[in-house]
Design an enzyme around this catalytic site. Structure first.
Site, PDB file in Angstrom:
ATOM      1  N   ARG A   1       0.376  32.200   8.176  1.00  0.00           N
ATOM      2  CA  ARG A   1      -0.693  31.327   8.644  1.00  0.00           C
ATOM      3  C   ARG A   1      -1.215  30.418   7.537  1.00  0.00           C
ATOM      4  NH1 ARG A   1      -2.269  36.377  11.400  1.00  0.00           N
ATOM      5  NH2 ARG A   1      -1.163  36.312  13.373  1.00  0.00           N
ATOM      6  N   VAL A   2      -0.691  30.570   6.336  1.00  0.00           N
ATOM      7  CA  VAL A   2      -1.010  29.638   5.255  1.00  0.00           C
ATOM      8  C   VAL A   2       0.032  28.530   5.230  1.00  0.00           C
ATOM      9  CG1 VAL A   2      -1.224  29.407   2.753  1.00  0.00           C
ATOM     10  CG2 VAL A   2      -2.249  31.356   3.910  1.00  0.00           C
TER      11      VAL A   2
END
Length: 507
Positions: free
Chosen positions: A365-366
């Site tokens: 999710r980064v």
């Protein structure tokens, strides 16, 4: 000779004036029941949650239940040394662990005591194992990469410093191998590592320590081991102790990587303790606060802003699934707490694709925020290419007539998969990863057979190191592929490819 009354009073006054002993109040309780590593104690009205208690024969316990008429404590030592009616003393200390640079290269238990036979630890400093996670205002966004040395992860599911990336899969699919490779890859990166082994066999931990020692990684690594033979309470406190050790370096502005291997066993240990303390069971017999158990641990992974030292803790929790079921209770809990997951699939592992990372179910999710620009330039289309390959492969096995475009997609996808295969304990530096993916992206492997891909890429890396090491150094230092470097690399790779094809035709 008899003393006069005034002499007696003067003597008493003098003694009172010089009376400097401090009256000590001791909070003492009595063991009501003991068994299965749990004890109920009467009389400790002022005990704190998480406080260390001292039982007879130097056995310690930890307060976990505060009830109206008694205190529930878990024993952290030999239960047979404690019996009903024994006196229990409060220590006034919340459970803590030794911290500091002396722990580097050592194997300790969750109480911070050495278990590697290399002598005592005199760190001179301890920290409570539980701590409130840093607040939002002290944090900074995650944008610095933490290189794992594994191409399929660094290129497709990148991990940033301060991120929490879950490693999930069935047993024997290579979860620990990914974590160990990541630790080995931190050599020379100025990152401290903490590996927490929960419920592992002692022999497994010993092999792992030897592997890290052989790779020169123990000098910046601490192992916290709560083996399968330990009591459930010891296994329960292990990850918190590891995190406290990491936080000492975090507050010095250092970057730390911590691996929790694995949180499935941690949840089982907590369930054991909770049921023995007569807490009400919930879904799958886990207590209702099992989500809080892991969330308060993983929230402590952080990247701090410059005003707070600028350090980071990157967490790699490991979860074991049963028959690939990531929708079970504990896996879904930890998935919802973390910033992405690396899903390892049994079928891929058995088919020889290792590390067996399922790029479809894995996510960060980064994302590319945690990649160097050079890696972004060569890996942007990889996930899509692998997805197309997987989908077309499913259809291709039913049809024999494939058009040229489909054949080209299948051929390219198979070559991508081949390049992403990697042996255990051999992490690749980022410049090597970029070079191999660059050759793949720009179509230099089109005329090669799939069986020759491994030999071709290894040869290309060796050729680049010997003849054009300055290209690799530029990628390493500047972290970007300039137009000039792109042209130079294409020329070098074309020359090597022609030579390689000639030797194959000659053979």
């Amino acid at each position: 000779m008899a003393l006069r009354p005034n002499e007696i009073s003067a003597l008493i006054k003098e003694q009172i004036e010089h009376f400097d002993e401090i009256i000590e109040l001791k909070d003492v309780g009595t063991v009501m029941t003991v068994g299965d590593g749990v004890s109920l104690i009467h009389g400790l009205d002022n005990a704190m949650l998480g406080e260390l208690l001292l039982f007879p024969n130097d056995v310690y316990g930890m307060v976990m239940n505060l009830e109206a008429d008694c205190v529930g404590a878990v024993l952290l030592g030999n239960e047979s040394a404690v019996k009903e009616g024994d006196e229990v003393k409060r220590t006034g200390r919340i459970i803590e662990v030794n911290v500091g640079d002396e722990l580097l290269g050592r194997v300790v238990n969750p109480l911070g005591q050495p278990i590697d036979g290399q002598g005592e630890l005199n760190t001179g400093k301890t920290r409570p194992i539980e701590r409130v996670a840093p607040g939002v205002m002290t944090r900074k966004s995650v944008n610095q990469p933490l290189q794992t040395g594994i191409t399929s992860i660094d290129a497709i599911i990148p991990i940033g410093r301060g991120q929490r990336e879950l490693i999930i899969g069935d047993r024997q699919t290579g979860k620990t191998a990914i974590a160990i490779d990541t630790i080995l890859n931190q050599k020379g990166q100025n990152i401290y590592c903490v590996y927490v082994a929960i419920g592992q066999k002692n022999s497994t931990v010993a092999q792992l320590v030897q592997k890290l020692r052989d790779g020169g990684a123990m000098e910046y690594t601490t192992i916290v081991s709560a083996s399968a033979s330990e009591l459930a309470p010891i296994q329960y406190i292990a990850p918190y102790a590891g995190c406290a050790i990491a936080e000492e370096w975090l507050e010095q502005g250092k970057d730390v990587l911590i691996v929790y291997d694995d949180l499935s066993k941690h949840a089982v240990a907590y369930r054991t303790v909770s049921l023995l303390l007569k807490r009400p069971p919930g879904r799958e017999a886990y207590p209702g606060d099992v989500f809080y158990l892991h969330s308060r641990l993983l929230e402590r992974a952080v990247r701090l802003n410059e005003e707070n030292g600028g350090g980071s803790i990157t967490a790699l929790p490991i979860i074991e699934t049963q028959a690939g079921d990531i929708s079970a209770y504990i896996p879904t809990n930890v998935i919802s707490i973390t910033d992405g997951q690396i899903f390892l699939q049994q079928e891929l592992f058995n088919s020889g694709f290792r590390p067996a990372v399922d790029t479809g179910l894995s996510v960060s999710r980064v994302g590319s925020t945690a990649q160097v620009k050079a890696m972004k330039q060569v890996s942007s289309t990889l996930k899509l290419e692998l997805a197309q390959y997987t989908e077309m492969q499913a259809f291709a096995q039913f049809g024999s007539d494939l058009d040229a475009a489909t054949k080209a997609t299948l051929d390219h996808g198979a070559k991508v998969r081949e390049v992403l295969k990697q042996a255990q304990y051999s992490p690749r530096p980022v410049e090597i990863q970029v070079l191999t993916l660059f050759a793949l992206k720009h179509g230099f492997a089109k005329k090669l057979n799939i069986d020759d891909m491994s030999e071709y890429m290894n040869g290309l890396v060796d050729h680049a190191k010997m003849a054009h090491n300055e290209y690799l150094e530029e990628i390493k230092e500047k972290k970007v592929i300039s137009e000039q470097l792109e042209a130079d690399m294409k020329e070098m790779i074309q020359s090597y490819t022609n030579q390689f094809l000639k030797t194959k035709v000659g053979a």
